[in-house]
Structures are given as C-alpha cells and as structure tokens.
Scaffold this active site. Structure first.
Site, PDB file in Angstrom:
ATOM      1  N   TYR A  70       0.821  -1.220   0.000  1.00 19.81           N
ATOM      2  CA  TYR A  70       0.000   0.000   0.000  1.00 19.81           C
ATOM      3  C   TYR A  70       0.855   1.271   0.000  1.00 19.81           C
ATOM      4  O   TYR A  70       0.346   2.370  -0.218  1.00 19.81           O
ATOM      5  CB  TYR A  70      -0.976   0.030   1.188  1.00 19.81           C
ATOM      6  CG  TYR A  70      -1.996  -1.097   1.201  1.00 19.81           C
ATOM      7  CD1 TYR A  70      -2.204  -1.914   0.086  1.00 19.81           C
ATOM      8  CD2 TYR A  70      -2.758  -1.365   2.328  1.00 19.81           C
ATOM      9  CE1 TYR A  70      -3.120  -2.951   0.110  1.00 19.81           C
ATOM     10  CE2 TYR A  70      -3.687  -2.400   2.354  1.00 19.81           C
ATOM     11  CZ  TYR A  70      -3.856  -3.196   1.244  1.00 19.81           C
ATOM     12  OH  TYR A  70      -4.771  -4.226   1.274  1.00 19.81           O
ATOM     13  N   HIS A 129       0.216 -11.638   1.160  1.00 26.30           N
ATOM     14  CA  HIS A 129      -0.851 -10.832   0.548  1.00 26.30           C
ATOM     15  C   HIS A 129      -1.657 -11.604  -0.514  1.00 26.30           C
ATOM     16  O   HIS A 129      -2.858 -11.437  -0.635  1.00 26.30           O
ATOM     17  CB  HIS A 129      -0.213  -9.596  -0.086  1.00 26.30           C
ATOM     18  CG  HIS A 129      -1.137  -8.429  -0.239  1.00 26.30           C
ATOM     19  ND1 HIS A 129      -0.693  -7.143  -0.189  1.00 26.30           N
ATOM     20  CD2 HIS A 129      -2.472  -8.343  -0.458  1.00 26.30           C
ATOM     21  CE1 HIS A 129      -1.719  -6.314  -0.353  1.00 26.30           C
ATOM     22  NE2 HIS A 129      -2.797  -7.023  -0.532  1.00 26.30           N
ATOM     23  N   GLN A 186      -7.546 -13.897   4.357  1.00 23.58           N
ATOM     24  CA  GLN A 186      -8.308 -12.668   4.064  1.00 23.58           C
ATOM     25  C   GLN A 186      -8.688 -12.684   2.588  1.00 23.58           C
ATOM     26  O   GLN A 186      -7.808 -12.698   1.726  1.00 23.58           O
ATOM     27  CB  GLN A 186      -7.458 -11.430   4.391  1.00 23.58           C
ATOM     28  CG  GLN A 186      -8.212 -10.133   4.215  1.00 23.58           C
ATOM     29  CD  GLN A 186      -7.351  -8.896   4.443  1.00 23.58           C
ATOM     30  OE1 GLN A 186      -6.828  -8.315   3.485  1.00 23.58           O
ATOM     31  NE2 GLN A 186      -7.182  -8.480   5.686  1.00 23.58           N
ATOM     32  N   SER A 215     -13.037  -5.722   1.016  1.00 26.48           N
ATOM     33  CA  SER A 215     -13.985  -5.114   0.057  1.00 26.48           C
ATOM     34  C   SER A 215     -15.431  -5.536   0.325  1.00 26.48           C
ATOM     35  O   SER A 215     -16.158  -5.932  -0.593  1.00 26.48           O
ATOM     36  CB  SER A 215     -13.579  -5.458  -1.392  1.00 26.48           C
ATOM     37  OG  SER A 215     -12.307  -4.925  -1.688  1.00 26.48           O
ATOM     38  N   LEU A 217     -17.905  -3.787   0.806  1.00 28.93           N
ATOM     39  CA  LEU A 217     -18.903  -2.878   0.226  1.00 28.93           C
ATOM     40  C   LEU A 217     -18.897  -2.954  -1.292  1.00 28.93           C
ATOM     41  O   LEU A 217     -19.412  -2.067  -1.976  1.00 28.93           O
ATOM     42  CB  LEU A 217     -18.680  -1.457   0.752  1.00 28.93           C
ATOM     43  CG  LEU A 217     -18.876  -1.362   2.275  1.00 28.93           C
ATOM     44  CD1 LEU A 217     -18.570   0.042   2.799  1.00 28.93           C
ATOM     45  CD2 LEU A 217     -20.287  -1.771   2.682  1.00 28.93           C
ATOM     46  N   GLY A 218     -18.286  -4.016  -1.833  1.00 29.61           N
ATOM     47  CA  GLY A 218     -18.512  -4.356  -3.233  1.00 29.61           C
ATOM     48  C   GLY A 218     -17.597  -3.706  -4.235  1.00 29.61           C
ATOM     49  O   GLY A 218     -17.960  -3.593  -5.398  1.00 29.61           O
ATOM     50  N   LYS A 259     -13.178   0.380   4.970  1.00 33.61           N
ATOM     51  CA  LYS A 259     -12.476   1.654   5.136  1.00 33.61           C
ATOM     52  C   LYS A 259     -13.396   2.828   4.813  1.00 33.61           C
ATOM     53  O   LYS A 259     -14.363   2.689   4.056  1.00 33.61           O
ATOM     54  CB  LYS A 259     -11.215   1.717   4.258  1.00 33.61           C
ATOM     55  CG  LYS A 259     -11.517   1.905   2.779  1.00 33.61           C
ATOM     56  CD  LYS A 259     -10.252   2.256   2.000  1.00 33.61           C
ATOM     57  CE  LYS A 259     -10.615   2.607   0.564  1.00 33.61           C
ATOM     58  NZ  LYS A 259     -10.065   1.724  -0.441  1.00 33.61           N
ATOM     59  N   SER A 260     -13.067   3.973   5.371  1.00 36.28           N
ATOM     60  CA  SER A 260     -13.756   5.219   5.068  1.00 36.28           C
ATOM     61  C   SER A 260     -12.893   6.364   5.567  1.00 36.28           C
ATOM     62  O   SER A 260     -12.167   6.224   6.547  1.00 36.28           O
ATOM     63  CB  SER A 260     -15.128   5.267   5.754  1.00 36.28           C
ATOM     64  OG  SER A 260     -15.719   6.519   5.519  1.00 36.28           O
TER      65      SER A 260
HETATM   66  N1  LIG Z   1      -5.917  -8.621   0.918  1.00 43.34           N
HETATM   67  C1  LIG Z   1      -6.249  -7.965  -0.174  1.00 43.34           C
HETATM   68  O1  LIG Z   1      -5.861  -8.310  -1.304  1.00 43.34           O
HETATM   69  C2  LIG Z   1      -7.165  -6.774  -0.058  1.00 43.34           C
HETATM   70  C3  LIG Z   1      -7.821  -6.292  -1.204  1.00 43.34           C
HETATM   71  C4  LIG Z   1      -8.672  -5.192  -1.061  1.00 43.34           C
HETATM   72  C5  LIG Z   1      -8.852  -4.625   0.183  1.00 43.34           C
HETATM   73  N2  LIG Z   1      -8.176  -5.113   1.288  1.00 43.34           N
HETATM   74  C6  LIG Z   1      -8.317  -4.474   2.618  1.00 43.34           C
HETATM   75  O2  LIG Z   1      -9.694  -4.318   2.936  1.00 43.34           O
HETATM   76  C7  LIG Z   1      -9.961  -2.938   3.170  1.00 43.34           C
HETATM   77  C8  LIG Z   1     -11.403  -2.601   2.812  1.00 43.34           C
HETATM   78  O3  LIG Z   1     -11.699  -2.893   1.463  1.00 43.34           O
HETATM   79  P1  LIG Z   1     -11.905  -1.720   0.388  1.00 43.34           P
HETATM   80  O4  LIG Z   1     -10.744  -0.809   0.479  1.00 43.34           O
HETATM   81  O5  LIG Z   1     -12.201  -2.361  -0.935  1.00 43.34           O
HETATM   82  O6  LIG Z   1     -13.152  -0.895   0.950  1.00 43.34           O
HETATM   83  P2  LIG Z   1     -14.696  -1.104   1.339  1.00 43.34           P
HETATM   84  O7  LIG Z   1     -14.766  -1.005   2.817  1.00 43.34           O
HETATM   85  O8  LIG Z   1     -15.302  -2.295   0.690  1.00 43.34           O
HETATM   86  O9  LIG Z   1     -15.342   0.180   0.666  1.00 43.34           O
HETATM   87  C9  LIG Z   1     -14.843   1.459   0.943  1.00 43.34           C
HETATM   88  C10 LIG Z   1     -15.696   2.491   0.217  1.00 43.34           C
HETATM   89  O10 LIG Z   1     -17.003   2.516   0.784  1.00 43.34           O
HETATM   90  C11 LIG Z   1     -17.311   3.847   1.214  1.00 43.34           C
HETATM   91  N3  LIG Z   1     -17.995   3.711   2.521  1.00 43.34           N
HETATM   92  C12 LIG Z   1     -17.500   3.130   3.639  1.00 43.34           C
HETATM   93  N4  LIG Z   1     -18.414   3.164   4.629  1.00 43.34           N
HETATM   94  C13 LIG Z   1     -19.510   3.781   4.121  1.00 43.34           C
HETATM   95  C14 LIG Z   1     -20.762   4.130   4.661  1.00 43.34           C
HETATM   96  N5  LIG Z   1     -21.102   3.807   5.921  1.00 43.34           N
HETATM   97  N6  LIG Z   1     -21.652   4.762   3.859  1.00 43.34           N
HETATM   98  C15 LIG Z   1     -21.331   5.065   2.579  1.00 43.34           C
HETATM   99  N7  LIG Z   1     -20.159   4.776   2.009  1.00 43.34           N
HETATM  100  C16 LIG Z   1     -19.237   4.135   2.773  1.00 43.34           C
HETATM  101  C17 LIG Z   1     -16.009   4.565   1.352  1.00 43.34           C
HETATM  102  O11 LIG Z   1     -16.160   5.927   0.994  1.00 43.34           O
HETATM  103  P3  LIG Z   1     -16.002   7.106   2.074  1.00 43.34           P
HETATM  104  O12 LIG Z   1     -14.535   7.238   2.361  1.00 43.34           O
HETATM  105  O13 LIG Z   1     -16.581   8.294   1.384  1.00 43.34           O
HETATM  106  O14 LIG Z   1     -16.795   6.704   3.281  1.00 43.34           O
HETATM  107  C18 LIG Z   1     -15.130   3.877   0.324  1.00 43.34           C
HETATM  108  O15 LIG Z   1     -15.266   4.466  -0.946  1.00 43.34           O
HETATM  109  C19 LIG Z   1      -8.889  -2.238   2.329  1.00 43.34           C
HETATM  110  O16 LIG Z   1      -8.749  -0.888   2.628  1.00 43.34           O
HETATM  111  C20 LIG Z   1      -7.676  -3.082   2.621  1.00 43.34           C
HETATM  112  O17 LIG Z   1      -7.105  -2.750   3.881  1.00 43.34           O
HETATM  113  C21 LIG Z   1      -7.358  -6.179   1.173  1.00 43.34           C
END
Ligand SMILES: NC(=O)c1ccc[n+]([C@@H]2O[C@H](COP(=O)([O-])OP(=O)(O)OC[C@H]3O[C@@H](n4cnc5c(N)ncnc54)[C@H](OP(=O)(O)O)[C@@H]3O)[C@@H](O)[C@H]2O)c1
Length: 301
Positions: A70, A129, A186, A215, A217-218, A259-260
C-alpha cells in the site's frame, strides 16, 4: 485431502501484551483474539492513510489493516505511535514471491521492512498478501515464503500469521510443508458472492483458518451502499445500506476489513452489533447474485 499436519496452538505473545479483552473479537487458532472490524488503508496516499488511521483510532477502531504494497505504512505508523501498543491490533502483509531459491530471503527482507516502516517491534497478524500467478507452478516458492513467516512468528515478531487471496489449491500447497496452520485467510467477501464463495469459507472452517472479508462494500460498484436491496432492508431497521452490507458479513461470523475517510461513516460502520436482519431478509441477502465478485484475484479453485 492433505491437511495441515502440525498446527501450533500455543504461540507466546510478547510479554508487554496484556490479554485481549475487547468485546467483539474472534479467537484465532493459536488463541489470539482478533477484533472483528478492521480499518483498511488500501489506495490511500500517505497523508490520507495517516489522518484516517488517526481518526479511526479516535473513534474506537482497534484493528488496522495495512500492507507493504500500500506504500503508506510509514504514515500509518505515525498515527499508531500516538497510541499504547496494546490498545490496537495491527495486521499487515508481504507480497508473494515466485522464485523458490530466493523466496525465503526476499520475504524475510519484506517482513523486516514492514516492521521498520510501521515503527513496530511486532505485528499482531502478518499475512502473505496473495499467491503468485499459477500457484501450482510456484508451490515450492510459496512453501519457502511460508517458512519465512513461520520463522518470523517463532521469533515473536508476529502474534499470528496467515494468508490472503489463497484458494484451496494454494492452501493445499503450503500445507504440504507447513508447521504452522495459517490463522486467517483474508479474501474478497460481500453480498452477491453468497455466504460460502467457491466453498472457501467452509474449507477454512474445517482447517481452523478464519476467513476475513475485504472489500465488503462491493469494490466501488455502489450497489452495496445505495442499491435497493440493502437500502430497502436498512430502512426497516433504521440502518444504512452500508451497515446492512457489513452486518451481513459479521452475521456470518466473518471478521471484516472496511475503510472510510468520513467520521460519520466510520462511526456507522462500528454499529454492527446488537441488531440483526430478519431470517427472510438474510435469505434474500444470501441469495443475491450481484454485485459479482471472486474471493481471490490470483487463483480460481
Ligand atoms: N488482501 C487484499 O488483497 C485486499 C484487497 C482489497 C482490500 N483489502 C483491505 O480491505 C480494506 C477494505 O476494502 P476496500 O478498500 O475495498 O473498501 P470497502 O470497505 O469495501 O469500501 C470502501 C468504500 O465505501 C465507502 N464507505 C465506507 N463506509 C460507508 C458508509 N457507511 N456509507 C457510505 N459509504 C461508505 C467509502 O467511501 P467514504 O470514504 O466516502 O466513506 C469507500 O469508498 C482495504 O482498505 C484493505 O485494507 C485487502
């Protein structure tokens, strides 16, 4: 089927770590308690990662999800440094390696870099990872990489070790040489994929590997935040679509990384306990086939 033959069940936490007593945790296969909700840092610039981790910790998050890839871990470390080490759980990751002859040394360097960048003497959970492309072809490298994580674990630089984006084939590969069963896998996991995508969650359950969702939230589709299915159910419980999507994950006993950058979203995303959707609503969420997703971006089965 070859299973992990020699699971370690008595990892010693560093002496400075008191027993975990947080309310919402899952017990890993070595007894370590992992908080169910983690704050992700993927795709954040160093400045945003620092401010978001600082904000999240101030709002009550006690689990941060980071990764060497990251490229923002020094900033994550700056925010962490303002808190007592025992007050939070830190997960990070090392990238995969494809050369069997150098995987151990290269991974050992990456593990050391994670600690150095975060400014920590140990992490709570260290993950590989993702498996390399064609993990069957690179099985020897994956085994060497896992040996590096086991060495790191035995040196008490991680309280638990695990993997990410591993399919059954990847888990079978490392099981053939492993002394420590991964504590966590994960994977991508959200509504639309069903509660047991490609049978990976139940496979992990059988081996004592906790499936953790990323992910939730899709992946940018918006459907799991503002789509009619989740907002319709949310309206009946005075919750948002995002909260319904996250509740679906933890309702299946799956810890979640989300995340947010928004304080109100971060606060809402911690409100996942003490309420639940009805059996009928859960059935509809389980049956949803959109948005599409696959648990791993590196392997199929
Ligand atoms: N191991 C891997 O390969 C891998 C891959 C992907 C992700 N990850 C980990 O998983 C974490 C989460 O996954 P992700 O980054 O894909 O994010 P996510 O949590 O699925 O989605 C984040 C998005 O949703 C929005 N959001 C969050 N809460 C909300 C709410 N209550 N209402 C409306 N919108 C909301 C956020 O915007 P706002 O900021 O505007 O709220 C952001 O754009 C990553 O950050 C990372 O640490 C790991």
């Amino acid at each position: 089927m070859l299973l992990f033959s020699c699971a370690v069940s008595s990892a010693q936490a560093p002496a400075s770590v008191p027993p975990n007593d947080w309310a919402h945790t899952v017990k890993l296969n070595n007894g370590v308690a992992m908080p169910l909700i983690s704050l992700g840092t993927w795709q954040y610039s160093p400045a945003v990662a620092e401010s978001t981790v600082r904000l999240g910790l101030s709002l009550g998050y006690n689990h941060i999800d980071a990764a060497l890839d990251y490229k923002n871990q020094r900033s994550v470390g700056k925010a962490l440094a303002e808190h007592d080490r025992a007050s939070y759980f830190l997960t990070t990751k090392v990238p995969s390696r494809t050369s069997a002859s150098s995987a151990f040394a290269d991974t050992s360097k990456d593990l050391a870099a994670d600690l150095e960048q975060l400014g920590l003497s140990y992490v709570d959970l260290m993950l590989v990872h993702f498996p390399p492309v064609g993990n069957t072809l690179h099985c020897a490298a994956m085994q060497e990489q896992w040996r590096a994580l086991e060495t790191f674990y035995r040196a008490k630089k991680a309280r638990a070790i695990g993997v990410s984006n591993y399919c059954q084939s990847s888990l079978r590969c490392i099981a053939r040489a492993a002394n420590v069963t991964p504590a966590v896998n994960q994977i991508k996991y959200h509504i639309g994929m069903g509660p047991d995508p490609i049978g990976l969650r139940s496979y992990g359950d059988r081996l004592g590997i906790v499936t953790q969702a990323y992910s939730p939230l899709g992946d940018g589709t918006g459907e799991l935040i503002s789509g009619p299915l989740v907002t319709g159910i949310g309206a009946k419980h005075n919750k948002s679509g995002a909260q319904v999507s996250l509740r679906w994950v933890v309702g299946h006993g799956v810890p979640v990384s989300t995340k947010s950058t928004s304080a109100s979203h971060l606060t809402a995303n911690l409100d996942l306990f003490g309420w639940e959707v009805s059996a009928q609503e859960k059935e509809a969420l389980d049956a949803a086939t959109s948005p599409k997703g696959h648990p791993s971006f590196m392997c199929d089965a």
